[in-house]
Enzyme design. Structure first.
Site, PDB file in Angstrom:
ATOM      1  N   GLY A 197       1.902  -7.307  -2.790  1.00  0.00           N
ATOM      2  CA  GLY A 197       2.814  -6.978  -1.697  1.00  0.00           C
ATOM      3  C   GLY A 197       3.906  -6.009  -2.093  1.00  0.00           C
TER       4      GLY A 197
ATOM      5  N   GLU B 130      -3.863  -7.203   3.543  1.00  0.00           N
ATOM      6  CA  GLU B 130      -4.650  -7.344   2.305  1.00  0.00           C
ATOM      7  C   GLU B 130      -5.241  -8.750   2.223  1.00  0.00           C
ATOM      8  OE1 GLU B 130      -2.191  -4.318  -0.614  1.00  0.00           O
ATOM      9  OE2 GLU B 130      -1.505  -6.355  -0.402  1.00  0.00           O
TER      10      GLU B 130
HETATM   11  C1  5RP Z   1       0.501  -3.483  -1.842  1.00  0.00           C
HETATM   12  C2  5RP Z   1      -0.104  -4.144  -3.018  1.00  0.00           C
HETATM   13  C3  5RP Z   1      -0.628  -3.258  -4.098  1.00  0.00           C
HETATM   14  O1  5RP Z   1      -1.980  -3.502  -4.265  1.00  0.00           O
HETATM   15  C4  5RP Z   1       0.134  -3.554  -5.361  1.00  0.00           C
HETATM   16  O2  5RP Z   1       1.525  -3.337  -5.100  1.00  0.00           O
HETATM   17  C5  5RP Z   1      -0.328  -2.652  -6.507  1.00  0.00           C
HETATM   18  O3  5RP Z   1       0.032  -1.327  -6.239  1.00  0.00           O
HETATM   19  P1  5RP Z   1      -0.272  -0.142  -7.274  1.00  0.00           P
HETATM   20  O4  5RP Z   1      -1.751  -0.020  -7.380  1.00  0.00           O
HETATM   21  O5  5RP Z   1       0.390   1.070  -6.625  1.00  0.00           O
HETATM   22  O6  5RP Z   1       0.367  -0.513  -8.594  1.00  0.00           O
HETATM   23  O7  5RP Z   1      -0.177  -5.347  -3.138  1.00  0.00           O
HETATM   24  O8  5RP Z   1       0.994  -4.433  -0.916  1.00  0.00           O
END
Ligand code: 5RP
Length: 233
Positions: free
Chosen positions: A108, A116
């Site tokens: 999140g 998601e």
């Molecule tokens: C968004 C998420 C993303 O999957 C999580 O923050 C990982 O992000 P990133 O791949 O940019 O590190 O949960 O709500």
């Protein structure tokens, strides 16, 4: 042309690892599958690689877990479907902010946790992609995002605080952050979380709480990159 973002600029070792993990995860996608498209910068790399396979004739249909992922899918010519047309998905590929040894997740960071979780729950198999520092012994090094209704949000935040955190209303560009669902997010820093399911259940039971960023028993496999060497957990 894919919408402008900073992800194509590979600067840090973490950027390279996100790209490596994202691209590797495409190996899990088979011709003809319906797939959940997660959110975040690591997912971006998965989608870029997938778009090359689509261009070569690979037949897939995806359900995006955020408006931004939907925009990327359209730009990258990845065919989309929705929950009117399909009831289950073969596979989801998503990022995470933290991953514990039981493959429970904290998610999140990008604010897309509700969609998601819906997409991941609808999937027969969930692959999580990320870089090594996201592996933790206990979830809770970073704050737990909790999506809440705007109406009476102060009350909801107050109820949440009784579980041992000080909820911070998420901001973006000086304004209150609004999720794709029109809700607010409070970020709740707890002590390391010994029982993610119990905490999730407690928070989810509060009036005004839509969903939490604790994803328990949803991930099947984790693709982790460290110095661009892939490990599959
Ligand atoms: C968004 C998420 C993303 O999957 C999580 O923050 C990982 O992000 P990133 O791949 O940019 O590190 O949960 O709500």
């Amino acid at each position: 042309m894919v919408e402008k973002n900073n992800y194509d600029e590979l600067i840090t070792s973490s950027d390279y690892d996100k790209k490596a993990a994202g691209e590797k995860s495409v190996d899990f996608i088979e011709d003809g599958m319906t797939i959940g498209l997660g959110s975040g910068s690591t997912v971006y790399w998965m989608m870029k690689k997938l778009s090359q396979k689509v261009e070569q004739g690979f037949q897939v249909k995806g359900i995006p877990s955020s408006q931004r992922t939907e925009r990327w899918a359209k730009e990258l010519h990845i065919p989309l479907t929705n929950f009117h047309e399909v009831q289950t998905l073969d596979l989801s590929i998503d990022g995470a902010d933290e991953i514990d040894p039981h493959l429970n997740l904290l998610k999140g960071g990008g604010g897309s946790l509700v969609r998601e979780k819906i997409v991941n729950t609808a999937s027969h198999y969930v692959v999580i992609i990320g870089e090594k520092p996201k592996l933790v012994s206990h979830l809770g090094n970073t704050a737990v995002p909790v999506e809440i209704l705007p109406f009476g949000w102060e009350m909801t935040a107050n109820y949440i605080s009784h579980f041992g955190c000080t909820p911070i209303l998420r901001q973006k560009d000086g304004d209150t952050f609004i999720s794709d669902n029109g809700n607010y997010i409070v970020d709740c820093a707890f002590e390391p979380i010994s029982n993610p399911k119990a905490l999730h259940d407690q928070l989810k039971g509060l009036v005004g709480v839509v969903e939490t960023g604790l994803f328990v028993n949803l991930a099947d496999t984790v693709v982790i990159s460290e110095d661009q060497t892939i490990n599959i957990l």
